[in-house]
Write a protein that holds these residues in place. Structure first.
Motif, PDB file in Angstrom:
ATOM      1  N   GLY A 142      -2.161  -3.212  -3.214  1.00 14.14           N
ATOM      2  CA  GLY A 142      -2.052  -1.795  -2.899  1.00 14.14           C
ATOM      3  C   GLY A 142      -0.876  -1.560  -1.969  1.00 14.14           C
ATOM      4  N   ILE A 143      -0.775  -0.353  -1.468  1.00 14.63           N
ATOM      5  CA  ILE A 143       0.304   0.053  -0.569  1.00 14.63           C
ATOM      6  C   ILE A 143      -0.307   0.523   0.742  1.00 14.63           C
ATOM      7  N   GLU A 144       0.188  -0.005   1.850  1.00 16.02           N
ATOM      8  CA  GLU A 144      -0.225   0.485   3.166  1.00 16.02           C
ATOM      9  C   GLU A 144       0.836   1.462   3.648  1.00 16.02           C
ATOM     10  N   ILE A 145       0.413   2.663   4.019  1.00 15.97           N
ATOM     11  CA  ILE A 145       1.337   3.688   4.488  1.00 15.97           C
ATOM     12  C   ILE A 145       1.238   3.767   6.009  1.00 15.97           C
ATOM     13  N   ASN A 146       2.367   3.583   6.667  1.00 16.97           N
ATOM     14  CA  ASN A 146       2.413   3.664   8.124  1.00 16.97           C
ATOM     15  C   ASN A 146       3.658   4.457   8.492  1.00 16.97           C
ATOM     16  N   GLU A 163      -3.600  18.577  -0.354  1.00 16.40           N
ATOM     17  CA  GLU A 163      -2.555  18.283  -1.346  1.00 16.40           C
ATOM     18  C   GLU A 163      -2.371  16.781  -1.554  1.00 16.40           C
ATOM     19  N   PHE A 164      -2.475  16.001  -0.493  1.00 19.88           N
ATOM     20  CA  PHE A 164      -2.336  14.553  -0.599  1.00 19.88           C
ATOM     21  C   PHE A 164      -3.467  13.965  -1.444  1.00 19.88           C
ATOM     22  N   ILE A 165      -4.700  14.365  -1.153  1.00 19.06           N
ATOM     23  CA  ILE A 165      -5.853  13.859  -1.919  1.00 19.06           C
ATOM     24  C   ILE A 165      -5.764  14.288  -3.376  1.00 19.06           C
ATOM     25  N   GLY A 172      -5.197   8.646 -10.268  1.00 21.31           N
ATOM     26  CA  GLY A 172      -6.262   7.671 -10.458  1.00 21.31           C
ATOM     27  C   GLY A 172      -6.307   6.639  -9.348  1.00 21.31           C
ATOM     28  N   TYR A 173      -5.764   6.985  -8.181  1.00 24.18           N
ATOM     29  CA  TYR A 173      -5.748   6.082  -7.042  1.00 24.18           C
ATOM     30  C   TYR A 173      -6.919   6.396  -6.113  1.00 24.18           C
ATOM     31  N   ASN A 174      -7.138   5.518  -5.149  1.00 21.70           N
ATOM     32  CA  ASN A 174      -8.121   5.725  -4.089  1.00 21.70           C
ATOM     33  C   ASN A 174      -7.389   5.644  -2.758  1.00 21.70           C
ATOM     34  N   PHE A 175      -7.897   6.349  -1.762  1.00 22.73           N
ATOM     35  CA  PHE A 175      -7.293   6.315  -0.423  1.00 22.73           C
ATOM     36  C   PHE A 175      -8.375   6.033   0.600  1.00 22.73           C
ATOM     37  N   GLY A 176      -8.089   5.131   1.500  1.00 27.08           N
ATOM     38  CA  GLY A 176      -8.995   4.862   2.614  1.00 27.08           C
ATOM     39  C   GLY A 176      -8.174   4.845   3.882  1.00 27.08           C
ATOM     40  N   GLY A 177      -8.480   5.703   4.793  1.00 23.82           N
ATOM     41  CA  GLY A 177      -7.710   5.760   6.025  1.00 23.82           C
ATOM     42  C   GLY A 177      -7.902   7.089   6.702  1.00 23.82           C
ATOM     43  N   GLY A 178      -7.054   7.376   7.650  1.00 21.64           N
ATOM     44  CA  GLY A 178      -7.157   8.614   8.396  1.00 21.64           C
ATOM     45  C   GLY A 178      -5.847   9.363   8.430  1.00 21.64           C
ATOM     46  N   PHE A 179      -5.910  10.563   8.968  1.00 18.76           N
ATOM     47  CA  PHE A 179      -4.751  11.426   9.082  1.00 18.76           C
ATOM     48  C   PHE A 179      -4.654  12.002  10.493  1.00 18.76           C
ATOM     49  N   PRO A 180      -4.372  11.183  11.481  1.00 21.86           N
ATOM     50  CA  PRO A 180      -4.243  11.766  12.817  1.00 21.86           C
ATOM     51  C   PRO A 180      -2.960  12.599  12.899  1.00 21.86           C
ATOM     52  N   GLN A 181      -3.045  13.734  13.546  1.00 24.11           N
ATOM     53  CA  GLN A 181      -1.882  14.579  13.722  1.00 24.11           C
ATOM     54  C   GLN A 181      -1.105  14.090  14.936  1.00 24.11           C
ATOM     55  N   VAL A 182       0.236  14.071  14.836  1.00 17.97           N
ATOM     56  CA  VAL A 182       1.086  13.585  15.916  1.00 17.97           C
ATOM     57  C   VAL A 182       2.196  14.592  16.206  1.00 17.97           C
ATOM     58  N   ASP A 183       2.773  14.504  17.432  1.00 13.59           N
ATOM     59  CA  ASP A 183       3.944  15.319  17.722  1.00 13.59           C
ATOM     60  C   ASP A 183       5.197  14.514  17.353  1.00 13.59           C
ATOM     61  N   GLU A 184       6.360  15.111  17.563  1.00 13.73           N
ATOM     62  CA  GLU A 184       7.603  14.456  17.135  1.00 13.73           C
ATOM     63  C   GLU A 184       7.909  13.161  17.887  1.00 13.73           C
TER      64      GLU A 184
END
Length: 78
Positions: free
Chosen positions: A27-31, A51-53, A60-72
């Motif tokens: 799979g792909i890890e997004i950081n 929109e991402f989901i 046909g993919y699955n996502f496991g993780g979080g979406f913390p909001q960050v500043d610049e």
């Protein structure tokens, strides 16, 4: 068990099937962080997540993780 030759390697067919089903899926890890090109516009967390989901599910993919909001600066927004 039926034995077949692949190149110089002798392997039985049943073993090939077992190996195929026991392999680890890749799979792909997004950081990373995503910001709007417009510096005066913030990204709405709920809209982005929706929109991402939708994109993930249409592929046909699955996502496991979080979406913390960050500043610049990369600081988490609570």
């Amino acid at each position: 068990m039926k034995v077949q030759f692949y190149g110089t390697q002798k392997i039985n067919v049943d073993e090939r099937l077992i190996n195929m089903y026991n392999r680890k899926q890749l799979g792909i890890e997004i950081n990373s962080c995503i910001f709007s090109d417009d510096k005066s516009k913030d990204i709405d967390e709920a809209e982005f997540l929706r929109e991402f989901i939708e994109f993930i599910e249409t592929k046909g993919y699955n996502f496991g993780g979080g979406f913390p909001q960050v500043d610049e600066d990369g600081n988490y927004i609570k």
